[in-house]
Structures are given as C-alpha cells and as structure tokens.
Design an enzyme around this catalytic site. Structure first.
Site, PDB file in Angstrom:
ATOM      1  N   SER A 159     -60.469  32.163 -44.169  1.00  0.00           N
ATOM      2  CA  SER A 159     -60.938  32.238 -42.786  1.00  0.00           C
ATOM      3  C   SER A 159     -62.342  32.811 -42.763  1.00  0.00           C
ATOM      4  CB  SER A 159     -59.998  33.128 -41.976  1.00  0.00           C
ATOM      5  OG  SER A 159     -60.560  33.492 -40.732  1.00  0.00           O
ATOM      6  N   GLU A 192     -62.040  35.796 -47.285  1.00  0.00           N
ATOM      7  CA  GLU A 192     -62.698  36.087 -46.008  1.00  0.00           C
ATOM      8  C   GLU A 192     -64.136  35.619 -46.050  1.00  0.00           C
ATOM      9  OE1 GLU A 192     -60.624  40.034 -43.971  1.00  0.00           O
ATOM     10  OE2 GLU A 192     -62.692  40.117 -44.662  1.00  0.00           O
ATOM     11  N   CYS A 193     -64.533  34.765 -45.130  1.00  0.00           N
ATOM     12  CA  CYS A 193     -65.911  34.328 -44.946  1.00  0.00           C
ATOM     13  C   CYS A 193     -66.510  33.834 -46.265  1.00  0.00           C
ATOM     14  CB  CYS A 193     -66.740  35.447 -44.321  1.00  0.00           C
ATOM     15  SG  CYS A 193     -68.227  34.827 -43.490  1.00  0.00           S
ATOM     16  N   GLY A 194     -67.319  34.619 -46.956  1.00  0.00           N
ATOM     17  CA  GLY A 194     -67.854  34.182 -48.231  1.00  0.00           C
ATOM     18  C   GLY A 194     -66.772  33.843 -49.234  1.00  0.00           C
TER      19      GLY A 194
END
Length: 486
Positions: A458, A358-360
């Site tokens: 994502s 997720e993200c990072g």
C-alpha cells in the site's frame, strides 16, 4: 481530551511559525545541537506525519525523534498514546535516565507547517499538540522584507487560540544591523509580553539540502565528515544569536505536566513465549519507519531482524515474516534491480510467508519501477508496475478499513505522500483497503493497495498507534501463516 496525570516534567518547547519554509527545522536543529553540547539530554519530537525531519533530529541528539499527531495517533480515542510517545525514548534507546534531574532534560518539539495548519475541524495541528500537552511556543518569524510587521505576526500566532502559552520569539533571516535594531524596538513596543530571544541574520551556508519529498535525509550524510561540522556550526549560531539561558529559564517556569514513568503504559515485552522473527528492511532505500512501530511489534511478540535489500545477498535466516518500509527506492532503483539474489529470495519467501510493503516497499514488491524512461525490475510479488512522475501524485491523511490482508476489518489511520503512480495493474487484483480522506468526508471511498496470497502492499504509511490491535495483527498473521505451512 487527554486525562493525563498532573505530573511535573522537564522543560519543553514547541518551535512553530506562520508556515512551511520559515526556518523551523534549522532553528530546531540549532537549539538541539547547542543544548546537547551544553550537556543537556534533549528529547526531540516532530508534530505531524514526517520521517525526514526526525532523522535530522536523531542525528544531532543521538536518540530517536518521535512524531506527535493527535489525529493520526488517535489521541482522542486512546489518550494513553501520547504517554507512549513521551515514554518511548528510553525504551527505544535502551537507556535509563532515571538518575537525571528534570533540569538536565529538555524536550524540543518541531511543529509541522504553520502553527494552525492541519485537518479542518480535526485536532491535527501543531497548535493542537501545544494545547493538549500545555507546551509553550517558541515563535520563528522569517523577517525578510518586514520590521514592525514581525511583531504583528508574533501577536497573531500567540493569541489566535485561547490557552496557548508563549516562551518567546526568534526572528530569522534578518538583514542589516539597523534592521535587527528595528525588530527589537518593534517587539519592545508592541509585544512586551513576548520576549524576543534572538535575531539571526540571513546565512546561506546553513540552509539544509532538499529533494522532492522534503529535506535530504540525514542518513545520506552519516558518513560525511561535514555532518558533525554542520551541527557544530548550528550550535555556534545559536550560542551567538540566541539568549539560550533566558530561553531555558522561561521554559523551566512554564514547564508543563506530563505523564509519569508508568510501566502500565509501556509494558515490558514478555520473554516466556517464542518470538516471531520478522525481517525489517532498513537502509538508505527503506528508511521511512516510525520508531514506535518497532516497540509495538516487539510488545506483540515480534523479534525484528534488520537487513539491507541494497547490500545483502539474501534474507536473514529463520524468519517468519517480512516488512518493507517506505523510503527512496527510486534513488536506488538500479542497485535494487541489480541485486538479483535478494529479489529472488523475497519472491520465493513471499510464496508461503507474510510480506508487507509500505509506499517505497510497495514499489519494491511490484513487477517494475519506471524512472526517467528506464524500466527497473523489482521483486515481482505483485502484478503491478509504477512510474515516477515529476509532480506529486498524492498527499494527505488517510483513514482506511482493511478489506484483505493482515488488517481485515480494522479501521486504521495513516498518511500518503508519493511521486509515483501505478500505470499497469492486473485485472481483479484484490485491494488492501477501503480508503477515505478525512479532508473530504463526503467523498466516495476509494480502493487502495493490493493483497495477493500472503503479500500485501500500500502507499499508506500506517500509524501503529491508530488502533490497539494494529501491531498485534501483523505479528499474529506471521505466526498463523507459518503454522499453516509447518
């Protein structure tokens, strides 16, 4: 909307203001520190999608701070989700407070942005949380450059929407003693029904450090001897400038009705079947993780095994899946790149096992991350390259429908907030989601994220409460994939 049982609960308050930067976080921490020092068991919460402020809450209260978000957590569709959030504290802390009286407990909720700010036409603001849970407000007003107008702001915040209840107000960043006297006189004249419970003068030394995503994480200071001193100083300020007894008495009189301790809302995890071991990255680089996500995964059959991509040489043994949460990998890019054995272990594991970032964590799964003209190699599980920018790349609520990966066919909700952008992408890389922004309902949906083999990533921080099968799908994917390769 909620249909929650009409049951007495501990005194509760939602700390709110007219906008971001008015002092809500500082006042919230001051009250949490002061009441904790007085011996109360403080349960902290934050409205809206946020990971950083809850980290500070948890540091001062010694227990997780949970998010309350009517839209992202699908309160309308699943009314029991708010009950889950309130009852999750004891489960997440492993503590039993059944012997404590309501007088020994206190719920403090920090509101996000301005009291009424959120998605247009959606229940997503701090005011929506207060109305849904019948929580009284404590108004925080930055009074720099004003006197009687502070009373007008208080009146407007308290009365714009019918049904809100107000415990009182606190003026912050006040000037001279004459200025403070004018504030008290104005409230007495124009807002006699809104008690002015405190006036705090401007103090530069109590401001909290910040960086591009908001405040610096409390975890960055956990080993700093000044952290306890900071909280003690905030508690002292609350004791000196706020009538804490009067505030607590008001909250006792205005105590709302909340759900009882019900095992059917939070079922105990079953221990009969074997647990699915899933490694969960948890360190300074990967700390953006909703605490209830762990609880929901465990209820779905997971055994979460924490590890550090920064410090560990490899993955935990005998794991069947891997989750890389968001955080600040850009601040630790060099250390992540230099930990070659960890990157190689993740790349090898991802060949045959489910991995989600997720993200990072998404950035960490890519080929490389660029920052300030330097290129840092990452895990190389997804044929993508990202670059850190000086301006924000995306911000807002997102609704996504799974096209590939573990959530295929599910409609989930979450939030996006990042400063990086993808600058290189392999052709025909399958997207993870079809994504819509609820702020622009008529816009054409976008494709977001990536899914390749057993790897998915994502920018979206998912709310696991947005769909009852969200956590279970992730666990089931780990179990199925491992059976296929056993």
């Amino acid at each position: 909307m909620s249909g929650l049982p009409d049951t007495a609960c501990p005194p509760s308050v939602l700390i709110c203001g007219a906008g971001s930067g008015c002092g809500k976080t500082t006042l919230s921490l001051a009250l949490m520190a002061a009441y904790t020092r007085r011996g109360l068991s403080v349960r902290p919460f934050k409205t809206g999608p946020d990971f950083i402020d809850p980290g500070w809450h948890g540091a001062v209260c010694g227990r997780p701070s949970l998010n309350l978000d009517p839209w992202m957590q699908s309160w309308k569709e699943h009314p029991g989700n708010v009950a889950r959030q309130y009852l999750s504290h004891e489960r997440l802390c492993g503590t039993d407070e059944t012997g404590l009286s309501d007088a020994s407990r206190l719920i403090i909720i920090e509101g996000a942005m301005g009291l009424y700010d959120g998605l247009p036409g959606k229940s997503s603001s701090a005011a929506d949380v207060a109305l849904e849970l019948h929580i009284p407000l404590l108004l925080v007003i930055d009074v720099r450059g004003m006197s009687a107008s502070a009373a007008a702001i208080a009146r407007g915040l308290a009365e714009l929407r019918p049904g809100l209840r107000t415990a009182g107000a606190v003026c912050v960043k006040a000037g001279s003693k004459r200025h403070q006297d004018l504030l008290r006189e104005s409230f007495a004249e124009f807002c006699p029904d809104i008690p002015l419970l405190g006036v705090i003068p401007f103090m530069e030394e109590i401001s909290l450090p910040s960086r591009h995503l908001g405040l610096v994480q409390a975890a960055d200071f956990q080993k700093d001897t000044q952290l306890a001193a900071r909280f003690s100083r905030l508690a002292d300020i609350a004791e000196e400038h706020i009538n804490l007894d009067a505030l607590l008495n008001r909250l006792v009189k205005l105590a709302p009705a909340l759900p009882p301790q019900a095992q059917d809302i939070l079922p105990a995890p079953t221990e009969e079947k074997p647990r699915v071991r899933i490694a969960l990255a948890r360190d300074e680089a990967f700390s953006f993780w909703y605490p209830e996500y762990s609880l929901l995964l465990e209820e779905a059959g997971a055994q979460l095994v924490p590890f550090s991509p920064l410090r560990d040489a490899g993955l935990p043994p005998e794991i069947q899946g891997l989750i890389l949460p968001g955080g600040y990998p850009e601040l630790h890019a060099r250390r992540l790149a230099e930990n070659i054995s960890m990157r190689e272990a993740i790349r090898a594991f991802a060949c045959n096992h489910p991995v989600h970032g997720e993200c990072g964590g998404f950035l960490y799964l890519m080929e490389a991350l660029e920052k300030e003209g330097q290129r840092f190699p990452m895990c190389g599980c997804l044929p993508l390259r990202a670059r850190m920018e000086t301006r924000r790349s995306a911000l807002g609520y997102r609704e996504v429908c799974g096209l590939n990966g573990p959530w295929r066919g599910l409609v989930l909700r979450g939030h996006e907030f990042h400063y990086s952008r993808i600058v290189e992408k392999a052709d025909a890389l399958p997207p993870l989601w079809e994504m819509r922004s609820p702020a622009f309902p008529g816009a054409i949906p976008e494709y977001e994220g990536a899914a390749l083999g057993s790897v998915s990533g994502s920018y979206i921080h998912l709310s696991p409460l947005s769909h009852p099968d969200a956590a279970g799908r992730l666990v089931a994917g780990c179990l199925t994939r491992n059976k296929d390769h056993s």
